[in-house]
Design an enzyme around this catalytic site. Structure first.
Site, PDB file in Angstrom:
ATOM      1  N   ARG A 254       0.846  -1.185   0.000  1.00  0.00           N
ATOM      2  CA  ARG A 254       0.000   0.000   0.000  1.00  0.00           C
ATOM      3  C   ARG A 254       0.888   1.245   0.000  1.00  0.00           C
ATOM      4  O   ARG A 254       1.982   1.243   0.579  1.00  0.00           O
ATOM      5  CB  ARG A 254      -0.919   0.033   1.230  1.00  0.00           C
ATOM      6  N   GLU A 283      -3.603   7.532  -5.610  1.00  0.00           N
ATOM      7  CA  GLU A 283      -3.800   6.592  -6.711  1.00  0.00           C
ATOM      8  C   GLU A 283      -4.985   6.994  -7.567  1.00  0.00           C
ATOM      9  O   GLU A 283      -6.043   7.327  -7.026  1.00  0.00           O
ATOM     10  CB  GLU A 283      -3.988   5.179  -6.158  1.00  0.00           C
ATOM     11  N   HIS A 302      -1.023   0.692  -9.365  1.00  0.00           N
ATOM     12  CA  HIS A 302      -1.727  -0.307  -8.557  1.00  0.00           C
ATOM     13  C   HIS A 302      -2.461  -1.271  -9.487  1.00  0.00           C
ATOM     14  O   HIS A 302      -3.654  -1.522  -9.346  1.00  0.00           O
ATOM     15  CB  HIS A 302      -2.702   0.364  -7.590  1.00  0.00           C
TER      16      HIS A 302
END
Length: 352
Positions: A254, A283, A302
């Site tokens: 993360r 993100e 991601h």
């Protein structure tokens, strides 16, 4: 399809990055007769928290509430849901959910810890390691005529073997273990640090050490921690200062596991050699993020481990987690199975 969920009420948050999964889950549960309450829209770069004045509207009748990595669930919100039996996340991460509070209150937690999920991240972590060591993007520039072929001397070659290198895994949960398993037999030294695991559960090809040892001795440091208030920004300036100048850093966990400005400074100053980054503080990463233009960084939004198999696994797992909880059974993928008996007592009390 039978209406086996008639009379049951669930809450499902909205998520712009997982809309196909959460919207598909709504359709499946509604087709089975459930009343599905949907939360507000999520926005890129932000985490949504339901306004307190609307908790009763969203959560007051819900027996299960689904949150995601972009929607927050606090202890107070759980307490505001008197009929709540379980919490579910469609993916593996639960950093936005107060799982400790859920356990304290007897609420079971299910998530998308499918084998496809953690093994895809394990595989893609190995891929990032090889991308950093072998630099295929640089090699491709030779074929395109943009770079001169190096001389056949060790000092001119840019590719490095993984063999004989040391990889350090910061966090040794499902994904850390999957990564280590895939590197078994590569003639590498594999180090891992994780204060929350039983040393007896560590396979013989992995050395369990402390974080300082991982940072100082590894040629590649790969982050696989779950982010909590205690572990947020675990990889900070002090951590990067302990790494070898020749070492690479990988983050497929993360964004909040890393102090991003400290990482950027470490890369710009060549305190570390490079990085493979799949998760960032915001993100998707903004176009003006310095990581976007650094030649020693392989940056992805991601997405690196989001395989066809992962996407195919999320919706069935989420529906099964909901189904089992509503039947009074532990979810398919359970985060807090240690509270099973307490939870069953809560289920009996709430369901009569």
């Amino acid at each position: 399809m039978t209406k086996d969920l008639a009379g049951r009420t669930v809450y499902i948050s909205r998520d712009h990055m997982l809309s196909d999964v959460v919207d598909g889950l709504q359709e499946r549960l509604a087709a089975r007769g459930a009343e599905v309450i949907r939360g507000p829209e999520s926005r890129p770069g932000e985490k949504v928290q339901l306004p307190r004045e609307r908790w009763a509207e969203y959560l007051g009748r819900a027996e299960i509430a689904m949150f995601s990595s972009r929607s927050i669930c606090t202890k107070e919100m759980i307490e505001a849901a008197p009929r709540l039996l379980g919490l579910v996340n469609p993916t593996i991460g639960l950093e936005t959910v107060d799982t400790d509070a859920a356990s304290q209150l007897g609420v079971i937690v299910g998530h998308g810890a499918t084998p496809e999920n953690f093994n895809s991240i394990g595989e893609s972590t190995v891929m990032l390691m090889l991308m950093l060591l072998y630099k295929p993007e640089t090699t491709r520039e030779v074929a395109r005529g943009n770079l001169k072929r190096p001389r056949t001397r060790s000092e001119d070659a840019w590719a490095q073997m993984a063999m004989k290198k040391t990889i350090g895994l910061v966090g040794f949960g499902r994904i850390g273990r999957s990564t280590a398993k895939r590197l078994q037999g590569w003639d590498m030294r594999i180090l891992a640090c994780d204060p929350f695991i039983d040393p007896k559960s560590v396979p013989p090809y992995v050395e369990l050490v402390d974080l300082d040892t991982v940072l100082r001795q590894s040629d590649v440091v790969s982050c696989h921690i779950a982010v909590t208030p205690q572990s947020k920004h675990l990889m900070n300036a002090a951590a990067f200062a302990k790494m070898k100048p020749s070492a690479f850093f990988i983050n497929t966990a993360r964004g909040d596991a890393v102090d991003e400005p400290a990482l950027i400074e470490a890369l710009q100053s060549k305190r570390i050699a490079g990085a493979g980054i799949d998760t960032t503080a915001i993100e998707p990463p903004k176009l003006d993020n310095p990581l976007q233009s650094m030649p020693n960084v392989f940056l992805t939004p991601h997405l690196i481990g989001h395989t066809k198999e992962v996407y195919a696994s999320f919706l069935p797992a989420a529906e099964e987690n909901f189904s089992r909880i509503l039947r009074g059974e532990l979810p398919l993928h359970c985060k807090n199975p240690e509270i099973a008996e307490v939870w069953k007592a809560r289920y009996r009390r709430l369901r009569g």
